[in-house]
Motif scaffolding. Structure first.
Motif, PDB file in Angstrom:
ATOM      1  N   GLN A  67       0.831  -1.206   0.000  1.00  0.00           N
ATOM      2  CA  GLN A  67       0.000   0.000   0.000  1.00  0.00           C
ATOM      3  C   GLN A  67       0.867   1.258   0.000  1.00  0.00           C
ATOM      4  O   GLN A  67       0.611   2.211  -0.739  1.00  0.00           O
ATOM      5  N   LYS A  68       1.902   1.255   0.822  1.00  0.00           N
ATOM      6  CA  LYS A  68       2.795   2.409   0.926  1.00  0.00           C
ATOM      7  C   LYS A  68       3.555   2.620  -0.375  1.00  0.00           C
ATOM      8  O   LYS A  68       3.730   3.764  -0.832  1.00  0.00           O
ATOM      9  N   VAL A  69       4.023   1.541  -0.987  1.00  0.00           N
ATOM     10  CA  VAL A  69       4.777   1.655  -2.241  1.00  0.00           C
ATOM     11  C   VAL A  69       3.911   2.265  -3.330  1.00  0.00           C
ATOM     12  O   VAL A  69       4.324   3.198  -4.035  1.00  0.00           O
ATOM     13  N   TRP A  70       2.678   1.753  -3.476  1.00  0.00           N
ATOM     14  CA  TRP A  70       1.773   2.301  -4.497  1.00  0.00           C
ATOM     15  C   TRP A  70       1.476   3.774  -4.220  1.00  0.00           C
ATOM     16  O   TRP A  70       1.429   4.595  -5.144  1.00  0.00           O
ATOM     17  N   TYR A  71       1.300   4.103  -2.958  1.00  0.00           N
ATOM     18  CA  TYR A  71       1.010   5.488  -2.596  1.00  0.00           C
ATOM     19  C   TYR A  71       2.185   6.406  -2.952  1.00  0.00           C
ATOM     20  O   TYR A  71       1.998   7.507  -3.489  1.00  0.00           O
ATOM     21  N   GLU A  72       3.405   5.946  -2.669  1.00  0.00           N
ATOM     22  CA  GLU A  72       4.585   6.760  -2.952  1.00  0.00           C
ATOM     23  C   GLU A  72       4.828   6.873  -4.451  1.00  0.00           C
ATOM     24  O   GLU A  72       5.271   7.929  -4.936  1.00  0.00           O
ATOM     25  N   TYR A  73       4.550   5.812  -5.190  1.00  0.00           N
ATOM     26  CA  TYR A  73       4.646   5.893  -6.649  1.00  0.00           C
ATOM     27  C   TYR A  73       3.687   6.962  -7.172  1.00  0.00           C
ATOM     28  O   TYR A  73       4.043   7.784  -8.026  1.00  0.00           O
ATOM     29  N   LYS A 104      -3.060  10.735 -14.501  1.00  0.00           N
ATOM     30  CA  LYS A 104      -4.099   9.705 -14.520  1.00  0.00           C
ATOM     31  C   LYS A 104      -3.575   8.381 -13.951  1.00  0.00           C
ATOM     32  O   LYS A 104      -4.278   7.685 -13.216  1.00  0.00           O
ATOM     33  N   ILE A 105      -2.343   8.065 -14.307  1.00  0.00           N
ATOM     34  CA  ILE A 105      -1.752   6.836 -13.754  1.00  0.00           C
ATOM     35  C   ILE A 105      -1.569   6.982 -12.250  1.00  0.00           C
ATOM     36  O   ILE A 105      -1.773   6.023 -11.495  1.00  0.00           O
ATOM     37  N   ALA A 106      -1.208   8.170 -11.802  1.00  0.00           N
ATOM     38  CA  ALA A 106      -1.049   8.416 -10.365  1.00  0.00           C
ATOM     39  C   ALA A 106      -2.364   8.176  -9.629  1.00  0.00           C
ATOM     40  O   ALA A 106      -2.389   7.565  -8.552  1.00  0.00           O
ATOM     41  N   GLU A 107      -3.472   8.659 -10.196  1.00  0.00           N
ATOM     42  CA  GLU A 107      -4.785   8.439  -9.582  1.00  0.00           C
ATOM     43  C   GLU A 107      -5.101   6.947  -9.513  1.00  0.00           C
ATOM     44  O   GLU A 107      -5.634   6.445  -8.513  1.00  0.00           O
ATOM     45  N   PHE A 108      -4.755   6.240 -10.574  1.00  0.00           N
ATOM     46  CA  PHE A 108      -5.012   4.795 -10.623  1.00  0.00           C
ATOM     47  C   PHE A 108      -4.176   4.074  -9.567  1.00  0.00           C
ATOM     48  O   PHE A 108      -4.667   3.174  -8.871  1.00  0.00           O
ATOM     49  N   MET A 109      -2.907   4.463  -9.429  1.00  0.00           N
ATOM     50  CA  MET A 109      -2.039   3.837  -8.430  1.00  0.00           C
ATOM     51  C   MET A 109      -2.539   4.108  -7.017  1.00  0.00           C
ATOM     52  O   MET A 109      -2.447   3.238  -6.139  1.00  0.00           O
ATOM     53  N   GLU A 110      -3.054   5.301  -6.788  1.00  0.00           N
ATOM     54  CA  GLU A 110      -3.575   5.618  -5.458  1.00  0.00           C
ATOM     55  C   GLU A 110      -4.785   4.750  -5.131  1.00  0.00           C
ATOM     56  O   GLU A 110      -4.971   4.333  -3.984  1.00  0.00           O
ATOM     57  N   GLU A 111      -5.593   4.459  -6.136  1.00  0.00           N
ATOM     58  CA  GLU A 111      -6.718   3.539  -5.924  1.00  0.00           C
ATOM     59  C   GLU A 111      -6.202   2.149  -5.571  1.00  0.00           C
ATOM     60  O   GLU A 111      -6.736   1.484  -4.685  1.00  0.00           O
ATOM     61  N   LEU A 112      -5.148   1.720  -6.271  1.00  0.00           N
ATOM     62  CA  LEU A 112      -4.570   0.400  -5.977  1.00  0.00           C
ATOM     63  C   LEU A 112      -4.019   0.347  -4.553  1.00  0.00           C
ATOM     64  O   LEU A 112      -4.135  -0.681  -3.872  1.00  0.00           O
ATOM     65  N   GLU A 133      -9.145   0.452 -20.332  1.00  0.00           N
ATOM     66  CA  GLU A 133      -9.807   1.663 -20.817  1.00  0.00           C
ATOM     67  C   GLU A 133      -8.831   2.835 -20.848  1.00  0.00           C
ATOM     68  O   GLU A 133      -8.821   3.624 -21.805  1.00  0.00           O
ATOM     69  N   MET A 134      -7.999   2.940 -19.812  1.00  0.00           N
ATOM     70  CA  MET A 134      -7.026   4.021 -19.764  1.00  0.00           C
ATOM     71  C   MET A 134      -5.965   3.846 -20.853  1.00  0.00           C
ATOM     72  O   MET A 134      -5.547   4.820 -21.490  1.00  0.00           O
ATOM     73  N   THR A 135      -5.547   2.614 -21.089  1.00  0.00           N
ATOM     74  CA  THR A 135      -4.564   2.341 -22.137  1.00  0.00           C
ATOM     75  C   THR A 135      -5.108   2.725 -23.494  1.00  0.00           C
ATOM     76  O   THR A 135      -4.404   3.335 -24.321  1.00  0.00           O
ATOM     77  N   GLN A 136      -6.363   2.376 -23.750  1.00  0.00           N
ATOM     78  CA  GLN A 136      -6.988   2.716 -25.018  1.00  0.00           C
ATOM     79  C   GLN A 136      -7.096   4.228 -25.179  1.00  0.00           C
ATOM     80  O   GLN A 136      -6.886   4.779 -26.274  1.00  0.00           O
ATOM     81  N   GLU A 137      -7.399   4.911 -24.090  1.00  0.00           N
ATOM     82  CA  GLU A 137      -7.492   6.373 -24.122  1.00  0.00           C
ATOM     83  C   GLU A 137      -6.147   6.995 -24.485  1.00  0.00           C
ATOM     84  O   GLU A 137      -6.080   7.954 -25.272  1.00  0.00           O
ATOM     85  N   PHE A 138      -5.068   6.465 -23.935  1.00  0.00           N
ATOM     86  CA  PHE A 138      -3.732   6.991 -24.236  1.00  0.00           C
ATOM     87  C   PHE A 138      -3.371   6.756 -25.703  1.00  0.00           C
ATOM     88  O   PHE A 138      -2.717   7.597 -26.335  1.00  0.00           O
ATOM     89  N   ARG A 139      -3.784   5.603 -26.218  1.00  0.00           N
ATOM     90  CA  ARG A 139      -3.462   5.285 -27.614  1.00  0.00           C
ATOM     91  C   ARG A 139      -4.163   6.223 -28.595  1.00  0.00           C
ATOM     92  O   ARG A 139      -3.671   6.443 -29.706  1.00  0.00           O
TER      93      ARG A 139
END
Length: 331
Positions: A162-168, A246-254, A273-279
């Motif tokens: 949890q801490k690692v994902w939060y710090e990322y 956006k990836i940061a928000e996703f990591m915080e959810e994780l 969905e996020m990957t498709q959006e980036f593409r």
């Protein structure tokens, strides 16, 4: 009592005393050898104890048979004893019973000391062996459960994740670099501890097989390797890029959803969905933008691997997820 002086020490003492007491009551010669056998057969796990006991039985039977032949045919001399050991040890190793070398040597020395072999003497030695082995197996029926210890390790690992994902996420969002990465070291050590305890617990199961914790810690080990690979990747990203946010928000959810439960498919859908959006975004206009975009897609690929590993993990229905934990779990 076991908690004060150590359960294995207590079992060894009681097992040896019990074996000697029984052998002495049966008026067996060399009755202390039963206690020695019991001490040697008491192991860390039930499976180890059974294996050690079986090897000692095989080795002692072979040793007594070989000693009987050589002593009776050649004589009770030191040179014969030397030849006996030179012949006996390779045979025992060949039969994969080397743990029984010491015990069987003691019994062969009994024959050498008595300078004769009779049915009564052989029966005496076999009874000493069986009493010692039996006392050890009886003592090893008690093995304290280490499930509580593994549950504590499980919680510590999840807190580290949890801490690692939060710090990322914090780095990607704010470019803050004050984290020392301590949780990565702690997680690695606790995973190793968990696997060692899970293997020990598995070796204490004779008639049932509950490998939940072993598979759990192996799953976390694979995920941890991915999280380590992500660290240098994240450090190259520009926190001002929209995709990074956006990836940061996703990591915080994780980070809020790391627990033993498993519905990783929910987060995999979000990730796709996020990957498709980036593409579908405009192509990069410079080499720097291209490198950032490449790193972002590599990062998404690693996150997908992380979630796929959890998706394949089968949680134990007997172990309920804590009520204060989100039911939607990605980690």
């Amino acid at each position: 009592m076991f908690n004060i002086i150590g359960y294995r020490t207590a079992k060894t003492a009681v097992g040896a005393a019990l074996a000697i007491f029984i052998a002495e009551q049966l008026q067996l010669d060399f009755y202390v050898s039963a206690g020695i056998t019991a001490i040697l057969c008491i192991s860390v796990t039930r499976k180890d104890s059974l294996k050690a006991s079986w090897q000692r039985i095989v080795a002692c039977v072979l040793g007594l048979a070989l000693a009987t032949v050589m002593f009776e045919l050649i004589g009770y001399h030191a040179i014969v004893l030397c030849a006996l050991l030179l012949l006996f040890i390779p045979i025992v190793v060949y039969f994969n019973a080397k743990k029984g070398i010491v015990t069987s040597t003691v019994f062969m020395l009994h024959l050498y000391t008595l300078e004769q072999v009779t049915l009564g003497i052989l029966l005496n030695e076999i009874l000493l062996l069986l009493i010692g082995v039996g006392a050890a197996l009886l003592m090893n029926t008690y093995m304290p459960s280490n499930e509580k210890q593994m549950q504590d390790t499980q919680r510590e690992i999840e807190q580290c994740f949890q801490k690692v994902w939060y710090e990322y996420a914090r780095y990607l969002r704010e470019n803050i670099t004050d984290w020392n990465g301590e949780e990565l070291i702690t997680a690695s050590n606790r995973i190793d501890d968990g696997l060692a305890n899970a293997l020990k617990a598995s070796d204490n199961q004779l008639f049932r097989h509950d490998d939940y914790f072993f598979h759990y810690f192996k799953m976390r080990e694979k995920q941890f390797e991915i999280m380590e690979r992500m660290l240098p990747l994240i450090s190259t990203l520009d926190h001002t890029v929209v995709q990074s946010q956006k990836i940061a928000e996703f990591m915080e959810e994780l980070s809020k959803a790391v627990h033993p439960g498993n519905t990783a498919i929910f987060y995999l859908k979000q990730l796709h969905e996020m990957t498709q959006e980036f593409r579908e975004m405009e192509l990069p206009n410079s080499r720097e933008e291209f490198e950032v975009r490449s790193a972002l897609f590599h990062l998404l690929y690693e996150i997908e691997n992380y979630l796929t590993i959890k998706k394949k993990f089968k949680p134990d229905p007997k172990r309920k997820v804590s009520s204060n934990t989100k039911m939607v779990s990605g980690g």
